[in-house]
Design a protein around this motif. Structure first.
Motif, mmCIF file in Angstrom:
data_model
loop_
_atom_site.group_PDB
_atom_site.id
_atom_site.type_symbol
_atom_site.label_atom_id
_atom_site.label_comp_id
_atom_site.label_asym_id
_atom_site.label_seq_id
_atom_site.Cartn_x
_atom_site.Cartn_y
_atom_site.Cartn_z
ATOM 1 N N GLU C 180 8.412 -0.057 -6.681
ATOM 2 C CA GLU C 180 8.164 -1.225 -7.529
ATOM 3 C C GLU C 180 7.179 -2.185 -6.843
ATOM 4 O O GLU C 180 6.250 -2.703 -7.455
ATOM 5 N N ILE C 181 7.433 -2.393 -5.537
ATOM 6 C CA ILE C 181 6.624 -3.343 -4.776
ATOM 7 C C ILE C 181 5.158 -2.911 -4.748
ATOM 8 O O ILE C 181 4.254 -3.734 -4.859
ATOM 9 N N ARG C 182 4.909 -1.614 -4.640
ATOM 10 C CA ARG C 182 3.530 -1.159 -4.514
ATOM 11 C C ARG C 182 2.718 -1.484 -5.747
ATOM 12 O O ARG C 182 1.505 -1.639 -5.672
ATOM 13 N N LYS C 183 3.418 -1.599 -6.876
ATOM 14 C CA LYS C 183 2.701 -1.903 -8.107
ATOM 15 C C LYS C 183 2.013 -3.266 -8.030
ATOM 16 O O LYS C 183 1.047 -3.520 -8.734
ATOM 17 N N SER C 184 2.545 -4.131 -7.179
ATOM 18 C CA SER C 184 1.936 -5.464 -7.087
ATOM 19 C C SER C 184 0.697 -5.446 -6.192
ATOM 20 O O SER C 184 0.107 -6.495 -5.955
ATOM 21 N N GLY C 185 0.320 -4.289 -5.686
ATOM 22 C CA GLY C 185 -0.919 -4.198 -4.917
ATOM 23 C C GLY C 185 -0.759 -4.445 -3.439
ATOM 24 O O GLY C 185 -1.724 -4.477 -2.684
ATOM 25 N N LEU C 186 0.485 -4.617 -2.980
ATOM 26 C CA LEU C 186 0.762 -4.850 -1.570
ATOM 27 C C LEU C 186 0.543 -3.555 -0.773
ATOM 28 O O LEU C 186 0.821 -2.471 -1.259
ATOM 29 N N SER C 187 0.053 -3.685 0.460
ATOM 30 C CA SER C 187 -0.037 -2.513 1.330
ATOM 31 C C SER C 187 1.252 -2.399 2.138
ATOM 32 O O SER C 187 1.846 -3.420 2.482
ATOM 33 N N VAL C 188 1.649 -1.159 2.421
ATOM 34 C CA VAL C 188 2.891 -0.950 3.149
ATOM 35 C C VAL C 188 2.665 0.041 4.280
ATOM 36 O O VAL C 188 2.027 1.072 4.081
ATOM 37 N N LEU C 189 3.168 -0.300 5.480
ATOM 38 C CA LEU C 189 3.187 0.653 6.586
ATOM 39 C C LEU C 189 4.658 0.950 6.868
ATOM 40 O O LEU C 189 5.433 0.053 7.188
ATOM 41 N N LEU C 190 5.045 2.214 6.697
ATOM 42 C CA LEU C 190 6.451 2.575 6.663
ATOM 43 C C LEU C 190 6.783 3.518 7.810
ATOM 44 O O LEU C 190 6.116 4.541 7.995
ATOM 45 N N VAL C 191 7.810 3.173 8.580
ATOM 46 C CA VAL C 191 8.349 4.087 9.582
ATOM 47 C C VAL C 191 9.705 4.508 9.072
ATOM 48 O O VAL C 191 10.521 3.665 8.713
ATOM 49 N N GLU C 192 9.945 5.802 8.976
ATOM 50 C CA GLU C 192 11.170 6.218 8.300
ATOM 51 C C GLU C 192 11.570 7.584 8.807
ATOM 52 O O GLU C 192 10.743 8.461 9.007
ATOM 53 N N GLN C 193 12.885 7.755 9.011
ATOM 54 C CA GLN C 193 13.298 9.095 9.431
ATOM 55 C C GLN C 193 13.558 9.992 8.236
ATOM 56 O O GLN C 193 13.590 11.204 8.363
#
Lengths: 556, 291, 243
Positions: C180-193
């Motif tokens: 949902e958040i990405r739809k607002s045009g925000l960039s995301v750097l994700l660390v995830e297992q």
């Protein structure tokens, strides 16, 4: 050292001793008083450093014990023979230290500092109350036949005793144990050291010296009231003297005592009204200019290490389970971190425990090694139930461990780190000596290096050598291979394989799956606190449930 | 009426303790400085009020207007030029705390020495609004009542500022988790200095109010430091409500001990309570285990 | 918009990061994959200013060097980190946590609108505004942490293990919110297992092993890359890549 140099040193030592002993014969009143000040601060700060140096517990309670000793002398001084008075003072100091130490030595850092400060105030208030209400006068007069000369000689004798005891303590296993505790209490406990008892013992010893000093000093004042005997400035001066001279070594504090006593003497003579201000400013200045803070003043300490006995050969033999874990659970405020885990380990095998982050693997190891008490279930090591035993007891039974975030005792040398795990070993078999163990892990050339100067992988090797020094029946490795680069990894795996070939039983928690494949005969996989799979590494790592737990599945 | 005799003066005393503990909880809870010279600042403020009253005839309540800003500036300077350097230099929390404890121990001697030079060791008091007032059969001086009202007003204002304003919430956030506070854009060093200065301001208020009804001397600062510590540790470090409750409790307990057991034992009771709490629950009666 | 080059970091003698390089474009979701202890969290902390990189590193955000800035000024530039373990203020309420998210000056304008949007994103929080965060479940705390970061009006969101310790259900809810958040045009750097979930949501992926870059590529291509599985499960002889 040649024989002539040795003779020269002996002569110099004897000459100094003779000067010290005959000092009252040629020093007049003022210089004698100065000598007395130097001596009593030497005893107090050496006794302070005996406990606070290795443990780094900053105590502001010196004056509590000192004052108690002085009051004991004031109360008993005129009715009892002097040696009995000194013994009584020692007893009062030791008893008070035992009672307070038992309840408070688990406080650390700032809480201990505040506690010790509060203790001195509490004792002073109680003494004031007693004097006003029971004795009906705030102060007491103490008329004794003790001249300044005799007082000086008593202090000199006590100084000799405090140095002798400090020297013997440093050479005894308790001295090394205390430094191990100061460096890393958790690692020390898991090396079989009963931290509470060692700390308490030395705290009592140190307080006893302070109380006797107070008793010896009491006749000097003739009139004693709580404001004199419990003057908090004394605690404060002792701390700064010991730290300035170096609390990490036996003769360090005296190096701080001499210049500061002289300085205080000059201040009292020239600025009697501003003494407190100047003292405060000097103190603030000293703390501010120290590059590494007051902690830096503790410095690394070097005392001789007791020679370690030979180590027992690892257990080998029967197929009866060495470790039996049955239905072990551990909850933290409702959250079940470990949920009904059961497994057994037979002698000579390597068991792998794997699972994603937060699945409860380290918590499980902590319940096995006594760092945590299991909420339910039983753990047996060769038939002995481990539930409820403390870490050092489990370590002495032959269960050793390493830590996820490597824990060496940084101020101790490599050899001392290994020796620390030997101190209270009950095993009497023959086997690898500490230096053979260091050779085994590849640290033979580093024996005298401080552990803090080792590289990361060398610290891990040292941790393993320390675990092996316990002569364990079972070793728990908590992510011992984590964070190693590919070539270090290869050496690490080879080392564990070598230990297995020598017959050691190992449980390893690991994320490096290549190591699990290479080393383990058998694996258990944990997720969300429970075992979701068990079997050979190949079998469990291709189990879809396990793959889903690691990579995230659609319905995991 | 014994109960009223204990509770009313107990509340007055407890209100003072709560107020000064609030200042210490700002200094220790937020700025992470265990200030051992805290009680000396309080006694210094009391001497300030005494001098202004006896020298210039200035009412202690007016003296507040002068004492508080001066105390805040002095505390800010102390933080900025001595303590902040220690905080920056310390490798870990333990090293920072030990350095700050020892430096403020030195400051304690400086302030105490200065007061001894200026005023000597004898006890001081002055008479301001010492008009007896009978409430529910118990007699209380007006000055105590005024002190209580002022303490309540100042304490209430600080409480509202801490809970209702953004900057106050940020200050509490630092006490909860300084690292997380940096992540939401809070300048932890600057706000810590501000909190330290405010703590100094509060102790000045406490000192001026206490001077209206207690006798004091240059050497008794440590008593107030210990009492503030007792209250802060009982209430839980950084816990505003905890400090208020624990302060009132201590005031009532002390008054009860003085009244029912022996006035000479009130200080001993304070310390015993303090050591007991430290041993049983170092995180405070209302505090939780450190995260 | 973010450009990292030659980033190294040492904990004492242990090198946690060695010459890491990566870049993120406006509006992208980039995932960093790698086994435990590979240095992923340290990487995020270096970007957020919580740990100092070794000399020689470049961290540029929107054209400005930010490698030397203190953490609170990096937030002002528009980078918000949701740290591993969430870093929420446990003793404060949900409302206070969110209010603190808007502490930076860049976040003051439009605060009310943003709060309303976040509460639509996480309706559970709207019901619990006055509750102390400490008393909430792990998943709810994670929502508070993400919501607090969003309140700072960031241009780039750094997320460290957002699904750690969450039940699969809550974990899905967190990932749904990220989509949902990405739809607002925000960039995301994700660390995830949770590699699969990350690969589903990310545009591009960097692999990190023992603190070093070990590969990168579009997420769609990495899904079937045996390297990814290797990074977590080691080199299985049979490497049976599941369908």
């Amino acid at each position: 050292m040649t024989a002539s140099v040795r003779i020269l040193l002996w002569c110099a030592g004897l000459a100094i001793a003779a000067c010290l002993v005959t000092y009252p014969l040629y020093a007049n009143g003022y210089y004698l008083a100065l000598g007395i000040s130097v001596l009593y601060f030497t005893i107090l700060s050496t006794a302070w450093a005996m406990f606070s140096g290795p443990t780094r517990y900053i105590s502001l309670a010196t004056v509590a014990f000192f004052g108690l000793g002085a009051y004991t002398a004031a109360v008993l001084g005129e009715t009892m023979p002097w040696p009995v008075v000194l013994l009584a003072a020692a007893g009062v100091g030791a008893l008070t230290a035992a009672i307070t130490g038992l309840s408070t030595l688990r406080l650390s850092g700032i809480y201990f500092v505040i506690f010790s400060f509060g203790l001195a105030e509490l004792i002073r208030q109680l003494v004031i109350w007693y004097e006003v209400n029971i004795h009906k006068s705030v102060g007491r007069y103490l008329f004794s036949a003790v001249t300044q000369d005799v007082l000086y000689w008593q202090l000199l004798g006590l100084t000799a005793i405090v140095f002798l005891v400090g020297w013997m303590l440093g050479r005894s296993r308790y001295g090394l144990a205390l430094r191990a505790i100061g460096a890393d209490e958790t690692a020390a406990s898991h090396s079989g050291i009963d931290a509470t008892r060692v700390k308490l013992g030395v705290f009592i010893l140190s307080a006893t010296f302070m109380a006797v000093t107070g008793a010896v000093m009491a006749p000097r004042w003739t009139y004693i009231d709580p404001a004199i005997a419990f003057n908090p400035t004394i605690s404060f001066q002792v701390v700064i003297m010991a730290l300035l001279g170096g609390a990490g070594s036996l003769f360090g504090p005296v190096l701080g005592v001499i210049p500061l006593v002289l300085l205080f003497e000059v201040l009292t003579a020239t600025l009697p009204n501003h003494f407190s201000i100047v003292l405060g400013v000097i103190f603030v200045f000293i703390v501010m200019v120290l590059p590494n803070g007051v902690i830096g003043l503790f410095g690394p300490s070097r005392w001789r290490v007791p020679a370690g006995g030979p180590a027992a050969a690892p257990a080998r033999g029967s197929d009866a389970p060495l470790l039996a874990v049955d239905g072990v659970s551990k909850s933290f405020s409702g959250l079940r971190a470990v949920d009904g885990v059961s497994f057994t380990v037979t002698p000579g095998e390597i068991i792998g425990i794997i699972g994603p982050n937060g699945s409860g693997k380290t918590t499980l190891l902590n319940t096995l090694s006594g760092a945590l008490r299991p909420s339910s279930g039983t753990i047996r090591l060769g038939g002995t139930v481990l539930n409820g035993l403390r870490a050092h007891q489990i370590a002495r039974l032959g269960l050793a461990r390493t830590f996820q975030l490597v824990r060496v005792m940084p101020d101790l040398t490599v050899a001392e780190n290994v020796a620390a795990a030997r101190l209270f070993s009950t095993s009497t078999g023959s086997g690898a000596t500490p230096s053979e163990l260091l050779d085994l892990v590849g640290l033979a050339k580093m024996q005298e290096a401080p552990a803090s100067e080792l590289t990361y992988i060398d610290q891990k090797r040292l941790e393993l050598a320390r675990a092996l020094a316990l002569q364990p029946r079972l070793v728990l490795l908590d992510e011992w291979l984590a964070g190693l680069n590919p070539s270090e990894l290869e050496t690490g795996i080879a080392l564990i394989a070598k230990l297995r070939d020598r017959g050691l039983t190992i449980i390893m928690v690991e994320h490096v799956m290549d190591a699990i494949r290479a080393l383990c005969s058998h694996c258990i996989v944990m997720n969300a606190g429970s075992v979701i799979a068990r079997g050979t590494p190949e079998a469990v790592l291709s189990d879809p449930k396990v793959v889903a737990a690691y990579l995230g599945g659609d319905d995991a | 009426m014994l109960l009223v005799d204990i509770v009313l003066p107990g509340l007055v005393l407890g209100g003072m303790y709560a107020l000064i503990a609030l200042g210490l909880t700002l200094q220790y809870g937020v700025a992470r400085i265990m200030n051992l010279s805290y009680g000396e600042s309080l006694v210094a403020a009391a001497f300030g009020a005494f001098s202004l009253y006896s020298g210039l005839g200035l009412s202690p309540l007016a003296a507040l207007l002068l004492a508080v800003p001066v105390a805040m500036v002095l505390n800010w300077l102390l933080y900025r030029f001595l303590l902040e350097r220690l905080m920056r230099r310390g490798k870990d929390r333990g090293a920072q705390e030990i350095d700050s404890i020892l430096v403020t121990f030195g400051v304690l001697f400086v302030i105490q020495g200065a007061m001894l030079v200026a005023f000597g060791g004898q006890y001081y008091s002055y008479s301001y609004l010492s008009i007896p007032l009978t409430i529910m059969g118990s007699t209380l001086a007006v000055n105590r009542l005024v002190a209580l009202v002022f303490a309540a007003l100042v304490g209430g204002a600080v409480y509202l500022a801490l809970t209702r304003t953004r900057i106050g919430t940020a200050v509490r956030a630092i006490a909860v988790d300084a690292n997380a506070a940096r992540l939401v854009g809070i300048d932890v060093a600057a706000l810590s200095g501000l909190a330290f200065a405010f703590g100094g301001g509060l102790v000045a208020v406490g000192g001026v109010l206490i001077s209206m009804f207690l006798t004091f001397n240059a050497a008794m600062g440590v008593v107030f430091t210990m009492k503030a510590l007792v209250v802060v540790i009982m209430g839980g470090v950084g816990n505003v409500i905890g400090a208020l409750v624990a302060g009132l409790l201590l005031g009532v307990v002390e008054t009860a001990v003085a009244r029912l057991v022996d006035p000479g034992l009130t200080l001993a009771a304070t310390y015993a309570l303090f050591l007991g709490v430290l041993v049983i629950k170092p995180t405070g009666l209302f505090g939780r285990a450190a995260s | 918009m973010l450009e990292v080059a030659a980033l190294s970091h040492f904990y004492g003698k242990h090198q946690a990061l060695a010459d890491i390089a990566l870049g993120i474009e406006q509006g992208e979701i980039v995932a960093i994959l790698g086994a435990n202890g590979a240095g992923k969290s340290t990487l995020l902390k270096s970007i957020a200013g919580l740990v100092r990189p070794a000399p020689g590193a470049t961290i540029r955000f929107e054209g400005h060097h930010i490698g030397e800035l203190p953490a609170h000024l990096i937030v002002e530039r528009g980078i918000a980190l949701v740290p591993e373990g969430r870093g929420v203020f446990g003793d404060l309420t949900v409302a206070e946590n969110l209010q603190l998210g808007a502490y930076p000056a860049r976040a003051r304008a439009g605060e009310a609108d943003r709060l309303a949007r976040i509460l639509r994103l996480f309706p559970r929080l709207a019901e619990r505004m006055a509750q102390a965060v400490r008393t909430m479940s792990g998943g709810e705390q994670q929502m508070v942490a993400i919501g607090r970061a969003l309140m700072s009006n960031p241009l780039l969101l750094l997320l460290d293990e957002p699904s750690l310790g969450l039940s699969p259900l809550l974990s899905r809810e967190v990932f749904r919110a990220l989509a949902e958040i990405r739809k607002s045009g925000l960039s995301v750097l994700l660390v995830e297992q949770n590699a699969r979930a990350s690969l589903d949501i990310a545009d591009r992926v960097y692999l990190i092993e023992s603190g070093r870059n070990a590969g990168s590529g579009p997420a769609s291509a990495m899904k079937n890359d045996p390297e990814v599985q290797r990074a977590y499960l080691g080199k299985a002889r049979a490497a049976p890549s599941p369908p």
